[in-house]
Design a protein around this motif. Sequence first.
Motif, PDB file in Angstrom:
ATOM      1  N   PRO A  52      30.940  40.680  40.415  1.00  0.00           N
ATOM      2  CA  PRO A  52      30.539  42.068  40.701  1.00  0.00           C
ATOM      3  C   PRO A  52      30.364  42.940  39.465  1.00  0.00           C
ATOM      4  CG  PRO A  52      32.901  41.866  40.940  1.00  0.00           C
ATOM      5  CD  PRO A  52      32.408  40.485  40.592  1.00  0.00           C
ATOM      6  N   TYR A  53      30.295  42.366  38.273  1.00  0.00           N
ATOM      7  CA  TYR A  53      30.322  43.089  37.013  1.00  0.00           C
ATOM      8  C   TYR A  53      29.270  44.192  36.977  1.00  0.00           C
ATOM      9  CZ  TYR A  53      31.309  43.279  31.951  1.00  0.00           C
ATOM     10  OH  TYR A  53      31.701  43.651  30.690  1.00  0.00           O
ATOM     11  N   GLY A  54      29.723  45.459  36.939  1.00  0.00           N
ATOM     12  CA  GLY A  54      28.772  46.559  36.902  1.00  0.00           C
ATOM     13  C   GLY A  54      29.419  47.895  37.208  1.00  0.00           C
ATOM     14  N   LEU A  55      28.604  48.945  37.117  1.00  0.00           N
ATOM     15  CA  LEU A  55      29.030  50.308  37.458  1.00  0.00           C
ATOM     16  C   LEU A  55      28.358  50.709  38.769  1.00  0.00           C
ATOM     17  CD1 LEU A  55      29.853  50.237  34.440  1.00  0.00           C
ATOM     18  CD2 LEU A  55      29.084  52.602  34.259  1.00  0.00           C
ATOM     19  N   TYR A  56      29.147  51.318  39.666  1.00  0.00           N
ATOM     20  CA  TYR A  56      28.658  51.630  41.007  1.00  0.00           C
ATOM     21  C   TYR A  56      28.912  53.097  41.338  1.00  0.00           C
ATOM     22  CZ  TYR A  56      28.651  46.560  41.419  1.00  0.00           C
ATOM     23  OH  TYR A  56      28.412  45.215  41.218  1.00  0.00           O
ATOM     24  N   LYS A  57      27.925  53.723  41.949  1.00  0.00           N
ATOM     25  CA  LYS A  57      28.075  55.108  42.389  1.00  0.00           C
ATOM     26  C   LYS A  57      28.939  55.145  43.629  1.00  0.00           C
ATOM     27  CE  LYS A  57      25.494  59.293  43.512  1.00  0.00           C
ATOM     28  NZ  LYS A  57      26.479  60.083  42.747  1.00  0.00           N
ATOM     29  N   THR A  58      29.871  56.102  43.658  1.00  0.00           N
ATOM     30  CA  THR A  58      30.695  56.337  44.844  1.00  0.00           C
ATOM     31  C   THR A  58      30.311  57.690  45.432  1.00  0.00           C
ATOM     32  OG1 THR A  58      32.464  57.457  43.638  1.00  0.00           O
ATOM     33  CG2 THR A  58      32.577  55.030  43.762  1.00  0.00           C
ATOM     34  N   ALA A  59      31.040  58.115  46.455  1.00  0.00           N
ATOM     35  CA  ALA A  59      30.715  59.380  47.097  1.00  0.00           C
ATOM     36  C   ALA A  59      30.931  60.572  46.176  1.00  0.00           C
ATOM     37  CB  ALA A  59      31.548  59.552  48.372  1.00  0.00           C
ATOM     38  N   ASP A  60      31.805  60.414  45.159  1.00  0.00           N
ATOM     39  CA  ASP A  60      32.091  61.561  44.292  1.00  0.00           C
ATOM     40  C   ASP A  60      32.076  61.236  42.801  1.00  0.00           C
ATOM     41  OD1 ASP A  60      34.357  60.012  44.181  1.00  0.00           O
ATOM     42  OD2 ASP A  60      35.763  61.685  44.423  1.00  0.00           O
ATOM     43  N   GLY A  61      31.561  60.083  42.421  1.00  0.00           N
ATOM     44  CA  GLY A  61      31.555  59.721  41.008  1.00  0.00           C
ATOM     45  C   GLY A  61      31.045  58.309  40.814  1.00  0.00           C
ATOM     46  N   TYR A  62      31.695  57.590  39.904  1.00  0.00           N
ATOM     47  CA  TYR A  62      31.296  56.216  39.608  1.00  0.00           C
ATOM     48  C   TYR A  62      32.528  55.337  39.448  1.00  0.00           C
ATOM     49  CZ  TYR A  62      26.548  57.845  38.872  1.00  0.00           C
ATOM     50  OH  TYR A  62      25.293  58.385  39.057  1.00  0.00           O
ATOM     51  N   LEU A  63      32.353  54.069  39.785  1.00  0.00           N
ATOM     52  CA  LEU A  63      33.418  53.075  39.718  1.00  0.00           C
ATOM     53  C   LEU A  63      32.915  51.887  38.917  1.00  0.00           C
ATOM     54  CD1 LEU A  63      36.248  52.123  40.895  1.00  0.00           C
ATOM     55  CD2 LEU A  63      34.907  50.990  42.680  1.00  0.00           C
ATOM     56  N   SER A  64      33.748  51.405  38.010  1.00  0.00           N
ATOM     57  CA  SER A  64      33.413  50.223  37.221  1.00  0.00           C
ATOM     58  C   SER A  64      34.215  49.040  37.756  1.00  0.00           C
ATOM     59  CB  SER A  64      33.765  50.480  35.753  1.00  0.00           C
ATOM     60  OG  SER A  64      33.588  49.323  34.982  1.00  0.00           O
ATOM     61  N   ILE A  65      33.520  47.931  38.037  1.00  0.00           N
ATOM     62  CA  ILE A  65      34.191  46.716  38.492  1.00  0.00           C
ATOM     63  C   ILE A  65      33.854  45.597  37.518  1.00  0.00           C
ATOM     64  CG2 ILE A  65      34.526  45.057  40.368  1.00  0.00           C
ATOM     65  CD1 ILE A  65      33.582  47.132  42.331  1.00  0.00           C
ATOM     66  N   ALA A  66      34.874  44.974  36.954  1.00  0.00           N
ATOM     67  CA  ALA A  66      34.659  43.904  35.993  1.00  0.00           C
ATOM     68  C   ALA A  66      34.695  42.532  36.662  1.00  0.00           C
ATOM     69  CB  ALA A  66      35.705  43.969  34.888  1.00  0.00           C
TER      70      ALA A  66
END
Length: 377
Positions: free
Chosen positions: A236-250
């Motif tokens: 899942p390596y990447g940065l993802y938009k959430t409802a109120d910001g961004y989440l990084s998953i390595a």
Amino acid sequence: MSLPLEGIIVVDFTQLLSGPISTLRLSDLGARVIKIENKKHGDLSRVIYGESVQLCGDSSFFQAINRNKESLCLDLKDPEDKARAVKLIHQADVVVHNFRPGVMNRLGFSFEALRDINPNIVVGTISGYGSDGPWSKEPGQDLLVQSLSGFVWQSGSDHQGPVPAGLAIADMFAGSQLVQGILAALVSGESTFVEVSMLEAMLDFQFEALTLFYQDGGKQLKRSEVNGAHPLAGAPYGLYKTADGYLSIAMGSMDTLATLLNRPELANYDNQSVCYSSRDEIKQALKDTLVTNTTEHWLSIFEPTDIWCTEVLNWQQMLAHDGFKALDMLQTVQREGGENYVTTRCPIRIDGLPFKSPHGAPKLNQHYEALAKEFDL
């Protein structure tokens, strides 16, 4: 606390970024750096960055990378000033410059000439592309080096085209590597000519991708189409938009993500090779789901299950965080006249202690009289 390079004198002919960042680090480690500047305008970075905030009369860029140095203005084409430079070099340990190849030679300061002046001298130099080859005379500017090195095809998503880094990383890597070479030369105790080019620094930075390129039949790396972050990493390596910001998953188990996100189809990808070949499908599923709730929500369910992830912070959020405050990465330095400004400190710790210095960047030619008296210039 005594510093490792105390007693080492560096005569610094560099300007802009790649050279000054190397002499900044030598200064942080205890060396005395005497910055030789052009009589008319000094280091070009004092004024060239027009978009930069002015700080204590110069650009903030200049202030950030020239703290804890002394300034001496000399015209190396003038016989009297050249004689002053010779006297200074005779009493120094290191000379550093980042002129284009051949410039120091024409000024009468080739490595051989410098060694005649001082048989123990260590000379460090940074160029854009080395001293030979068809690019050797071209301007060693960071964006141009990034572009020629192939690095701009490593970031972003595949549909974006080439994406340069938002920082002058070719300058920074070259400066850091020059420091390594100079330190090795000082340890050897012999007069040494240390050369680093920005292009070679960028190629070394890409050692993983270039090694794979040669082992994989010369195929161009393909970036993800969805949320690209590393061309060699699977989902899942990447940065993802959430409802109120961004989440990084390595990284994390697809089985676990399938359960936590209520996306049972993700369990079909719980294999490293599949996570790479099918990364766009996986990332699209994650992208569609993660945007439906807040960053805090996802962290609360991911972190306890060993999904490696974090929120994506901007500078304001990062600087306010206890994790940043614990590092003690900031220092207040003072310039002549009592002007203060906040900047970063050296990131190195020795015996648990950080290196800080109270001295800001010098004013143009600030130390001429003191240096002339001390070194009989």
